[in-house]
Design a protein around this motif. Structure first.
Motif, short mmCIF file in Angstrom:
data_model
loop_
_atom_site.label_atom_id
_atom_site.label_comp_id
_atom_site.label_asym_id
_atom_site.label_seq_id
_atom_site.Cartn_x
_atom_site.Cartn_y
_atom_site.Cartn_z
N ILE B 34 93.25 38.42 9.26
CA ILE B 34 93.01 37.11 8.64
C ILE B 34 93.12 37.20 7.12
O ILE B 34 93.82 36.41 6.47
CB ILE B 34 91.62 36.59 9.07
CG1 ILE B 34 91.57 36.40 10.59
CG2 ILE B 34 91.28 35.30 8.33
CD1 ILE B 34 90.16 36.36 11.17
N VAL B 196 90.84 28.12 12.90
CA VAL B 196 92.10 28.87 13.06
C VAL B 196 91.84 30.18 13.81
O VAL B 196 90.70 30.61 13.94
CB VAL B 196 92.74 29.19 11.68
CG1 VAL B 196 93.00 27.93 10.89
CG2 VAL B 196 91.87 30.16 10.87
N PRO B 198 93.94 34.19 14.46
CA PRO B 198 95.09 34.97 13.98
C PRO B 198 96.26 35.05 14.96
O PRO B 198 97.39 35.27 14.53
CB PRO B 198 94.50 36.38 13.74
CG PRO B 198 93.20 36.40 14.44
CD PRO B 198 92.71 35.00 14.53
N TRP B 201 99.53 32.64 14.23
CA TRP B 201 99.66 33.02 12.82
C TRP B 201 100.17 31.86 11.96
O TRP B 201 99.74 31.69 10.82
CB TRP B 201 100.59 34.24 12.68
CG TRP B 201 102.03 33.91 12.91
CD1 TRP B 201 102.69 33.99 14.09
CD2 TRP B 201 102.96 33.39 11.94
NE1 TRP B 201 103.99 33.57 13.92
CE2 TRP B 201 104.17 33.19 12.63
CE3 TRP B 201 102.89 33.09 10.58
CZ2 TRP B 201 105.31 32.69 11.98
CZ3 TRP B 201 104.01 32.59 9.94
CH2 TRP B 201 105.21 32.39 10.64
N ASN B 203 100.01 28.50 12.55
CA ASN B 203 98.96 27.51 12.47
C ASN B 203 97.94 27.92 11.40
O ASN B 203 97.51 27.11 10.57
CB ASN B 203 98.32 27.41 13.87
CG ASN B 203 97.19 26.41 13.94
OD1 ASN B 203 96.16 26.59 13.31
ND2 ASN B 203 97.39 25.37 14.73
N MET B 204 97.58 29.21 11.42
CA MET B 204 96.60 29.74 10.47
C MET B 204 97.15 29.72 9.04
O MET B 204 96.46 29.29 8.10
CB MET B 204 96.19 31.16 10.87
CG MET B 204 95.10 31.76 10.02
SD MET B 204 94.28 33.19 10.80
CE MET B 204 95.35 34.51 10.28
N ILE B 220 87.15 26.91 6.26
CA ILE B 220 87.97 27.37 7.38
C ILE B 220 87.17 28.32 8.25
O ILE B 220 86.56 29.28 7.76
CB ILE B 220 89.27 28.03 6.87
CG1 ILE B 220 90.13 26.94 6.23
CG2 ILE B 220 90.03 28.71 8.02
CD1 ILE B 220 91.50 27.35 5.81
N ALA B 222 87.49 30.95 11.01
CA ALA B 222 88.54 31.78 11.60
C ALA B 222 87.97 32.67 12.70
O ALA B 222 87.05 33.46 12.46
CB ALA B 222 89.19 32.64 10.52
N LEU B 252 91.76 24.81 18.30
CA LEU B 252 92.25 24.78 16.92
C LEU B 252 92.44 23.33 16.49
O LEU B 252 93.18 22.57 17.11
CB LEU B 252 93.58 25.55 16.82
CG LEU B 252 93.53 27.00 17.33
CD1 LEU B 252 94.85 27.71 17.04
CD2 LEU B 252 92.38 27.78 16.72
#
Ligand code: TPP
Ligand code: SF4
Ligand code: SF4
Ligand code: SF4
Ligand code: MG
Lengths: 148, 317
Positions: B34, B196, B198, B201, B203-204, B220, B222, B252
């Protein structure tokens, strides 16, 4: 691109093996500079064009953590970059959209890159740490009539 | 502002790495996936604060640093405070004309674990968001206090076995449901919040770039699969993350200005929640007959949440 795969600055120090400092010896508010020069444009430079200082972990190695290692087979790779984006140890070396190989100073042998490799057979496989890359490639599983 | 292309993975791979190896995170740890992606998806000068937790102790092992940017280590509860302070000073010095390089693009980012974000740094995060600092706070959500050996946090989901809520003869582990930080941060006045993971990827990376480009506080959350405390093989970090997003255990989505909710990833085949749970040692005991009701409860809650998100998205409120 001469020293991309084996940058001579990389992995010089065995982590923990030297420069051991007790917590009470560290100066309060200490600042470590990652580079020897003014690093304001570092986002524009590749590792081989940077002046890492001895404080950057780039100059250290965690190779001794591994018992198994990934071996890369260029012949099957489609340069999808999956292994590059998901390697947690910044250890897949990619330049100009091509995989060049593995940074064995920083790879911890987690195996994530092998899992995310989509080719058949895979272009990355795990082998014992002691095996040479040549021997590993020689015993690669055969292709199942797919890919070039 | 310089932005790295994340149109496709080949383009993205031409970025220059700014998070160095030989940090001491566990093999297969998602924290570094991340962090590395955040640093790689921008060319701007980054000022990053990180409070105590796995990320901090593993990336700043004296005399080494893994950060190719300005980075501040601060106590457990204060990642948001440090980023907010640096941002306020930067603004003030810009106004007074005392910056050496006033035109350089600078972004302020804070990293905290779920222990520090959901629990111990909660008040300070809330304050920094409320004051409207221009920064992005990223919670590395591994659903436990990993660095001190796996205690429960208010992010730990129901049924997980942790060192402070262990499963055993009389208990199925964590009793409470995971706290909804997304809703809290949206209500707190964050300009942008996003969840989000990982494995997705792109989208993140898009969420990171959006957050960095917005002038205001962004949050955010994650998903950070933790091989050590969730008890799965290090090679499976991305597989576990896939199970989390595709079973909708970890949906997400983003919320803009507190109201506009967008689902940013819809799995083609929604997987059963038990597939996600079965892949991790921390949920192993849930598959005993006496805990069947917890498995049902899990699926029901995930279904209800997904229904809720879809209705919020439609209603635009
Ligand atoms: C005020 C304070 N309380 C407790 C600790 C001990 N401590 C250090 S790291 C940590 C756990 C961090 O958990 P989390 O924030 O979820 O990050 P993770 O390690 O899981 O990434 C704790 C309890 C501390 N450093 N400071
Ligand atoms: S084994 Fe793990 S650390 Fe090594 S190159 Fe593959 S993904 Fe990276
Ligand atoms: S994941 Fe496999 S095919 Fe893709 S770039 Fe890496 S080695 Fe090549
Ligand atoms: S304990 Fe978990 S979060 Fe901490 S370094 Fe290991 S895998 Fe990463
Ligand atoms: Mg945590």
């Amino acid at each position: 691109m001469s020293n991309v795969l084996s940058n001579e600055k990389r992995g010089m120090h065995e982590l923990g093996a030297e420069k051991k400092v007790g917590w009470d010896e560290v100066t309060h508010g200490v600042v470590l500079h990652s580079f020897e020069d003014d690093a304001t444009d570092v986002a524009m430079r590749k590792a081989e064009d940077r002046k890492y200082s001895e404080f950057s972990s780039y100059t250290a190695t965690v190779a001794s953590w591994r018992v198994i290692k990934p071996v890369y087979n260029r012949d099957i790779c489609i340069d999808c970059q999956n292994c590059w984006v998901w390697c947690p140890d910044s250890s897949i070396i990619s330049r100009d959209k091509q995989i060049l190989g593995i940074d064995y100073d920083h790879c911890k042998g987690c195996g994530v890159c092998v899992e995310v490799c989509p080719t058949n057979p895979k272009s990355l496989l795990m082998f014992g740490e002691a095996m040479s890359s040549e021997d590993a490639i020689a015993q690669w599983p055969v292709k199942e009539k797919k890919e070039k | 502002m310089a932005i790295t292309s994340v149109k496709n993975l080949k383009e993205f791979s031409t970025t220059n790495e700014r998070f160095e190896g030989a940090h001491l995170l566990c093999p297969g740890c998602a924290h570094s996936m991340i962090v590395r992606e955040l640093m790689n998806c921008s060319d701007d000068n980054l000022v990053i604060s990180t409070n105590t937790g796995c990320l901090e102790v593993s990336t700043a092992v004296y005399p080494y640093t893994s950060w190719d940017t300005s980075w501040i280590h601060i106590g457990f509860e204060n990642a948001a405070t440090a980023a907010a302070g640096a941002e306020a000073m930067y603004k003030a010095r810009k106004r007074k004309g005392t910056l050496k390089n006033p035109d350089a693009p600078v972004k302020f980012v804070a990293f905290g674990g779920d222990g520090s974000t959901y629990d111990i740094g909660f008040q300070w995060l809330s304050g920094a968001v409320e004051r409207g600092h221009n920064f992005t706070y990223i919670c590395l959500d591994n659903e436990n206090y990993a660095n001190t050996g796996g205690q429960r946090s208010s992010s730990t989901p129901i049924g997980a076995s942790t060192t402070t809520a262990p499963a055993g003869r009389v208990s199925y582990g964590e009793k409470r449901n995971k706290k909804d930080m997304m809703a809290i941060m949206a209500a707190n006045g964050a300009s942008y919040v996003a969840q989000v993971a990982p494995n997705k990827w792109k989208n993140m990376a898009q969420a990171f770039q959006k957050a960095l480009s917005i002038d205001g506080p962004c949050y955010i959350n994650a998903l950070s699969a933790c091989t050590t405390e969730w008890k799965f093989d290090p090679k499976d970090t991305i597989n576990i993350s896939d199970l989390a997003t595709d079973s909708l255990v970890f949906p997400l989505y983003e919320i803009i200005d507190g109201t506009e909710l967008n689902i940013t990833y819809r799995p083609k085949n929604v997987l059963p929640v038990k597939d996600y749970l079965a892949a991790q040692g921390r949920f192993k005991h849930l598959f005993k007959p006496e805990n069947a009701h917890i498995l049902e409860e899990w699926q029901k809650r995930v279904d209800e949440k997904w229904e809720y998100l879809q209705r919020r998205e439609e209603a635009r409120v």
